[in-house]
Design a protein around this motif. Structure first.
Motif, PDB file in Angstrom:
ATOM      1  N   PRO A  87      89.890 -25.602  39.070  1.00 23.70           N
ATOM      2  CA  PRO A  87      89.869 -25.875  37.629  1.00 23.70           C
ATOM      3  C   PRO A  87      91.270 -26.162  37.090  1.00 23.70           C
ATOM      4  O   PRO A  87      92.252 -25.550  37.503  1.00 23.70           O
ATOM      5  N   VAL A  89      92.044 -25.814  33.853  1.00 28.28           N
ATOM      6  CA  VAL A  89      92.316 -24.836  32.799  1.00 28.28           C
ATOM      7  C   VAL A  89      91.663 -23.517  33.189  1.00 28.28           C
ATOM      8  O   VAL A  89      90.757 -23.469  34.020  1.00 28.28           O
ATOM      9  N   GLU A  90      92.130 -22.448  32.598  1.00 24.88           N
ATOM     10  CA  GLU A  90      91.642 -21.121  32.958  1.00 24.88           C
ATOM     11  C   GLU A  90      90.266 -20.853  32.366  1.00 24.88           C
ATOM     12  O   GLU A  90      89.960 -21.253  31.239  1.00 24.88           O
ATOM     13  N   GLY A  91      89.454 -20.138  33.150  1.00 23.96           N
ATOM     14  CA  GLY A  91      88.174 -19.657  32.666  1.00 23.96           C
ATOM     15  C   GLY A  91      87.270 -20.769  32.157  1.00 23.96           C
ATOM     16  O   GLY A  91      87.157 -21.834  32.755  1.00 23.96           O
ATOM     17  N   GLU A  92      86.641 -20.518  31.006  1.00 21.87           N
ATOM     18  CA  GLU A  92      85.698 -21.460  30.412  1.00 21.87           C
ATOM     19  C   GLU A  92      86.322 -22.293  29.299  1.00 21.87           C
ATOM     20  O   GLU A  92      85.596 -22.921  28.522  1.00 21.87           O
ATOM     21  N   ARG A  93      87.645 -22.282  29.200  1.00 26.50           N
ATOM     22  CA  ARG A  93      88.295 -23.034  28.128  1.00 26.50           C
ATOM     23  C   ARG A  93      87.910 -24.510  28.208  1.00 26.50           C
ATOM     24  O   ARG A  93      88.114 -25.158  29.217  1.00 26.50           O
ATOM     25  N   TYR A 307      91.619 -30.965  29.456  1.00 28.41           N
ATOM     26  CA  TYR A 307      92.750 -30.468  28.669  1.00 28.41           C
ATOM     27  C   TYR A 307      92.506 -30.693  27.176  1.00 28.41           C
ATOM     28  O   TYR A 307      92.742 -29.803  26.348  1.00 28.41           O
TER      29      TYR A 307
END
Length: 351
Positions: A87, A89-93, A307
């Motif tokens: 991924p 970006v981190e997590g579900e962002r 992003y």
């Protein structure tokens, strides 16, 4: 693993990682060369050691082909998947908005300053789950980016029609990233701009113009009925060769965008992330529509949309205000008539 697939996946991951063009091109060129060989000739050359003598293959790409033919996942690909395949970006962002996206309004091909053919860009967008994307190569004034003259743009329109025949039901929409000239006029023939599905207008010159003339310049552009999207509005560069934000009256410009139904681009390039969050929130409050765009110059960069999705979610931009969540028909109806699709909020549409 298919050697062509392995080479193309390596190129995609390198692009996604932001690698320099020459590193990527070696793998895309090798994929093209290998793809033209029959399965029998490919295995024969691998067996007798003559692969490396083919123009377009070197030691590293030959090793990838050999390992793929032996049934292995090439070691270079395995390492890249670990480094760049996860991924962004981190997590579900950004995940919720990314699932809602249906297209991308800003990408470049090798007709201007992109690194890949038109069809390769369209196929990559399709394979990432999009229903459509807009080809927006540069306009003539940007000579450093090999901008398209009117005749070259007309030739590209014919090519887009051919690509659509091959990739249907996916749709490659016609477009341009048109330079906003010093006086706010557009860098292309108006009659030709009228033929395009989407016009993204951006400033690429005199980015440090004083705030008042820059404001007039942007107001003229976003008020032009031929303009659909205001691209990377501050022109900033936040990595590499740094460039500060252009100065302008954001309140006036975003109010004009809202009034004239010009979407504000959320540019996803990691070297831009434009507009900054404070201006993104200001545009949201002004009532503008938005376009989450990769500004991709290579297939792997199309994946950068996450992003922009993360930044939009952080600023509470609702999906219904984002034109890249619309169907191709909804988008082209909006660009042709200025009517926001039913159920979508924005100027002229439902709340």
């Amino acid at each position: 693993m298919n050697p062509v697939e392995a080479l193309e996946r390596i190129a995609f991951l390198l692009e996604r990682q932001g690698a320099v063009t020459y590193r990527v091109q070696a793998f895309r060129t090798a994929a093209e060369v290998i793809g033209e060989l029959s399965a029998e000739e490919l295995r024969s050359r691998a067996a007798n050691g003559s692969l490396a003598r083919l123009k377009g293959l070197g030691p590293k790409t030959t090793r990838v082909v050999d390992e793929a033919l032996s049934g292995e996942v090439p070691a270079y690909l395995t390492r890249l998947e670990e480094e760049a395949g996860g991924p962004l970006v981190e997590g579900e962002r950004g995940a919720r908005l990314r699932r809602a996206l249906r297209g991308d309004c800003h990408l470049h091909s090798d007709w201007s300053d992109g690194g890949s053919p038109v069809e390769a860009m369209a196929r990559a967008a399709r394979d990432l789950g999009h229903d459509w994307c807009v080809l927006t190569d540069h306009s003539p004034r940007l000579t450093v980016a090999h901008g398209l003259s009117p005749d070259r743009l007309r030739a590209q329109l014919a090519l887009v029609a051919e690509v659509n025949e091959r990739l249907a039901p996916f749709r490659l929409l016609t477009g341009i990233e048109c330079d906003i000239l010093d006086d706010g006029e557009l860098d292309q023939e108006p009659e030709l701009l009228e033929r395009l599905d989407v016009v993204v207008a951006s400033v690429h010159s005199k980015l440090r113009m004083d705030a008042r003339p820059m404001t007039r310049r942007l107001l003229a552009a976003v008020s032009n009925p031929l303009v659909d999207v205001l691209g990377h509005c501050t022109g900033r560069q936040i990595t590499g060769k740094l460039r500060p934000e252009s100065q302008f009256d954001a309140e006036q410009v975003f109010a004009a965008c809202a009034a004239h139904r010009t979407a504000v681009e959320i540019n996803c390039r990691p070297d831009r992330f434009d507009p900054p969050r404070r201006l993104l929130r200001q545009a949201l409050a002004a009532g503008t529509l938005f376009s989450i765009d990769s500004d991709a110059h290579a297939p792997g960069q199309l994946d950068w949309q996450i992003y922009g999705c993360a930044r939009a979610e952080e600023c509470d931009v609702p999906a219904e205000r984002i034109i890249t969540t619309w169907t191709a028909r909804q988008l082209t109806t909006w660009t042709e008539t200025g009517r926001t699709p039913r159920g979508r909020s924005g100027p002229g549409g439902s709340p």
